[in-house]
Motif scaffolding. Structure first.
Motif, PDB file in Angstrom:
ATOM      1  N   MET A   1      -2.565 -21.387 -11.449  1.00 59.27           N
ATOM      2  CA  MET A   1      -2.982 -20.871 -10.156  1.00 59.27           C
ATOM      3  C   MET A   1      -2.244 -19.548  -9.889  1.00 59.27           C
ATOM      4  SD  MET A   1      -2.719 -22.832  -6.574  1.00 59.27           S
ATOM      5  CE  MET A   1      -2.802 -22.001  -5.059  1.00 59.27           C
ATOM      6  N   VAL A   2      -2.997 -18.545  -9.532  1.00 59.70           N
ATOM      7  CA  VAL A   2      -2.415 -17.242  -9.225  1.00 59.70           C
ATOM      8  C   VAL A   2      -2.175 -17.164  -7.723  1.00 59.70           C
ATOM      9  CG1 VAL A   2      -2.766 -14.762  -9.340  1.00 59.70           C
ATOM     10  CG2 VAL A   2      -3.622 -16.202 -11.173  1.00 59.70           C
ATOM     11  N   LEU A   3      -0.988 -16.721  -7.353  1.00 57.22           N
ATOM     12  CA  LEU A   3      -0.609 -16.667  -5.941  1.00 57.22           C
ATOM     13  C   LEU A   3      -0.724 -15.255  -5.395  1.00 57.22           C
ATOM     14  CD1 LEU A   3       2.567 -18.906  -6.116  1.00 57.22           C
ATOM     15  CD2 LEU A   3       0.255 -19.582  -5.459  1.00 57.22           C
ATOM     16  N   ILE A   4      -1.229 -15.147  -4.176  1.00 54.32           N
ATOM     17  CA  ILE A   4      -1.317 -13.860  -3.489  1.00 54.32           C
ATOM     18  C   ILE A   4       0.024 -13.612  -2.814  1.00 54.32           C
ATOM     19  CG2 ILE A   4      -2.467 -12.551  -1.676  1.00 54.32           C
ATOM     20  CD1 ILE A   4      -4.942 -14.371  -2.191  1.00 54.32           C
ATOM     21  N   LYS A   5       0.675 -12.522  -3.204  1.00 57.65           N
ATOM     22  CA  LYS A   5       2.014 -12.224  -2.702  1.00 57.65           C
ATOM     23  C   LYS A   5       2.075 -10.943  -1.875  1.00 57.65           C
ATOM     24  CE  LYS A   5       4.337 -15.661  -4.466  1.00 57.65           C
ATOM     25  NZ  LYS A   5       5.280 -16.494  -3.746  1.00 57.65           N
ATOM     26  N   GLY A   6       0.982 -10.223  -1.809  1.00 52.29           N
ATOM     27  CA  GLY A   6       0.956  -9.007  -1.007  1.00 52.29           C
ATOM     28  C   GLY A   6      -0.463  -8.641  -0.644  1.00 52.29           C
ATOM     29  N   TRP A   7      -0.587  -7.929   0.484  1.00 54.33           N
ATOM     30  CA  TRP A   7      -1.926  -7.566   0.944  1.00 54.33           C
ATOM     31  C   TRP A   7      -1.850  -6.334   1.826  1.00 54.33           C
ATOM     32  CZ3 TRP A   7      -4.568 -10.439   5.476  1.00 54.33           C
ATOM     33  CH2 TRP A   7      -5.860  -9.971   5.663  1.00 54.33           C
ATOM     34  N   GLN A   8      -2.590  -5.336   1.446  1.00 53.82           N
ATOM     35  CA  GLN A   8      -2.756  -4.125   2.256  1.00 53.82           C
ATOM     36  C   GLN A   8      -4.149  -4.241   2.862  1.00 53.82           C
ATOM     37  OE1 GLN A   8      -0.611  -1.136   1.980  1.00 53.82           O
ATOM     38  NE2 GLN A   8      -1.795  -0.214   3.612  1.00 53.82           N
ATOM     39  N   LYS A   9      -4.220  -4.422   4.165  1.00 52.36           N
ATOM     40  CA  LYS A   9      -5.510  -4.693   4.807  1.00 52.36           C
ATOM     41  C   LYS A   9      -6.520  -3.579   4.613  1.00 52.36           C
ATOM     42  CE  LYS A   9      -3.871  -7.913   8.266  1.00 52.36           C
ATOM     43  NZ  LYS A   9      -3.774  -8.235   9.683  1.00 52.36           N
ATOM     44  N   SER A  10      -6.065  -2.341   4.673  1.00 55.65           N
ATOM     45  CA  SER A  10      -7.002  -1.241   4.455  1.00 55.65           C
ATOM     46  C   SER A  10      -6.308  -0.093   3.740  1.00 55.65           C
ATOM     47  CB  SER A  10      -7.618  -0.762   5.766  1.00 55.65           C
ATOM     48  OG  SER A  10      -6.628  -0.284   6.633  1.00 55.65           O
ATOM     49  N   SER A  11      -7.075   0.540   2.868  1.00 55.66           N
ATOM     50  CA  SER A  11      -6.572   1.669   2.105  1.00 55.66           C
ATOM     51  C   SER A  11      -7.699   2.675   1.910  1.00 55.66           C
ATOM     52  CB  SER A  11      -6.069   1.199   0.735  1.00 55.66           C
ATOM     53  OG  SER A  11      -5.777   2.310  -0.091  1.00 55.66           O
ATOM     54  N   LEU A  12      -7.349   3.928   2.030  1.00 54.87           N
ATOM     55  CA  LEU A  12      -8.326   5.001   1.799  1.00 54.87           C
ATOM     56  C   LEU A  12      -8.113   5.676   0.445  1.00 54.87           C
ATOM     57  CD1 LEU A  12      -8.285   6.615   5.355  1.00 54.87           C
ATOM     58  CD2 LEU A  12      -9.952   5.005   4.421  1.00 54.87           C
ATOM     59  N   ILE A  13      -7.073   5.261  -0.300  1.00 51.99           N
ATOM     60  CA  ILE A  13      -6.767   5.946  -1.558  1.00 51.99           C
ATOM     61  C   ILE A  13      -6.910   5.071  -2.805  1.00 51.99           C
ATOM     62  CG2 ILE A  13      -5.206   7.584  -0.461  1.00 51.99           C
ATOM     63  CD1 ILE A  13      -2.875   5.934  -1.514  1.00 51.99           C
ATOM     64  N   ASP A  14      -6.948   3.765  -2.670  1.00 53.90           N
ATOM     65  CA  ASP A  14      -6.960   2.903  -3.850  1.00 53.90           C
ATOM     66  C   ASP A  14      -8.319   2.794  -4.523  1.00 53.90           C
ATOM     67  OD1 ASP A  14      -4.242   1.650  -4.323  1.00 53.90           O
ATOM     68  OD2 ASP A  14      -4.491   1.398  -2.157  1.00 53.90           O
ATOM     69  N   PHE A  15      -9.387   3.058  -3.822  1.00 49.34           N
ATOM     70  CA  PHE A  15     -10.737   2.995  -4.400  1.00 49.34           C
ATOM     71  C   PHE A  15     -11.600   4.069  -3.748  1.00 49.34           C
ATOM     72  CE2 PHE A  15     -14.812   0.662  -5.313  1.00 49.34           C
ATOM     73  CZ  PHE A  15     -14.700   0.703  -6.692  1.00 49.34           C
ATOM     74  N   SER A  16     -11.072   5.283  -3.796  1.00 48.19           N
ATOM     75  CA  SER A  16     -11.740   6.421  -3.169  1.00 48.19           C
ATOM     76  C   SER A  16     -13.139   6.601  -3.767  1.00 48.19           C
ATOM     77  CB  SER A  16     -10.894   7.670  -3.420  1.00 48.19           C
ATOM     78  OG  SER A  16     -11.462   8.777  -2.806  1.00 48.19           O
ATOM     79  N   PRO A  17     -14.112   6.898  -2.971  1.00 47.73           N
ATOM     80  CA  PRO A  17     -14.130   7.300  -1.575  1.00 47.73           C
ATOM     81  C   PRO A  17     -14.360   6.141  -0.602  1.00 47.73           C
ATOM     82  CG  PRO A  17     -16.297   7.673  -2.458  1.00 47.73           C
ATOM     83  CD  PRO A  17     -15.453   7.092  -3.583  1.00 47.73           C
ATOM     84  N   TYR A  18     -14.146   4.930  -1.044  1.00 46.84           N
ATOM     85  CA  TYR A  18     -14.423   3.755  -0.222  1.00 46.84           C
ATOM     86  C   TYR A  18     -13.182   3.280   0.533  1.00 46.84           C
ATOM     87  CZ  TYR A  18     -18.414   3.708  -3.333  1.00 46.84           C
ATOM     88  OH  TYR A  18     -19.517   4.070  -4.054  1.00 46.84           O
ATOM     89  N   THR A  19     -13.419   2.600   1.646  1.00 50.57           N
ATOM     90  CA  THR A  19     -12.346   1.922   2.353  1.00 50.57           C
ATOM     91  C   THR A  19     -12.184   0.564   1.681  1.00 50.57           C
ATOM     92  OG1 THR A  19     -12.944   3.009   4.415  1.00 50.57           O
ATOM     93  CG2 THR A  19     -11.578   1.036   4.576  1.00 50.57           C
ATOM     94  N   SER A  20     -10.978   0.300   1.214  1.00 50.06           N
ATOM     95  CA  SER A  20     -10.764  -0.938   0.479  1.00 50.06           C
ATOM     96  C   SER A  20      -9.610  -1.739   1.077  1.00 50.06           C
ATOM     97  CB  SER A  20     -10.463  -0.632  -0.996  1.00 50.06           C
ATOM     98  OG  SER A  20      -9.264   0.088  -1.128  1.00 50.06           O
ATOM     99  N   SER A  21      -9.529  -2.960   0.652  1.00 53.23           N
ATOM    100  CA  SER A  21      -8.402  -3.825   0.957  1.00 53.23           C
ATOM    101  C   SER A  21      -7.752  -4.126  -0.392  1.00 53.23           C
ATOM    102  CB  SER A  21      -8.904  -5.107   1.620  1.00 53.23           C
ATOM    103  OG  SER A  21      -7.849  -5.893   2.081  1.00 53.23           O
ATOM    104  N   VAL A  22      -6.423  -4.167  -0.443  1.00 51.92           N
ATOM    105  CA  VAL A  22      -5.718  -4.328  -1.711  1.00 51.92           C
ATOM    106  C   VAL A  22      -4.930  -5.634  -1.698  1.00 51.92           C
ATOM    107  CG1 VAL A  22      -4.130  -3.269  -3.348  1.00 51.92           C
ATOM    108  CG2 VAL A  22      -5.499  -1.815  -1.847  1.00 51.92           C
TER     109      VAL A  22
END
Length: 71
Positions: A1-22
């Motif tokens: 089981m992989v655990l979620i240890k971090g979350w960026q609710k919104s990002s404008l740079i991680d999947f440009s030009p889209y608004t993403s969550s990381v």
């Protein structure tokens, strides 16, 4: 089981030009010298696990605003 240890609710740079969550997962087997998040690799048990239901609820509320999810 992989655990979620971090979350960026919104990002404008991680999947440009889209608004993403990381989402950051624990358990990476790489030891990259340039890693910007080494605690996820070296000490994942020291980081609080994020409940996936809270993330899914957020996505449901913001589905008009989040275009992508980066994992």
């Amino acid at each position: 089981m992989v655990l979620i240890k971090g979350w960026q609710k919104s990002s404008l740079i991680d999947f440009s030009p889209y608004t993403s969550s990381v989402i950051f997962l624990a358990g990476c087997s790489f030891r990259c010298g340039f890693c910007h998040n080494p605690p996820l690799v070296l000490n994942p048990s020291d980081i609080e696990t994020i409940n996936e239901d809270s993330i899914l609820d957020y996505f449901q509320q913001k589905k008009k605003w989040i275009d992508a999810v980066c994992i």
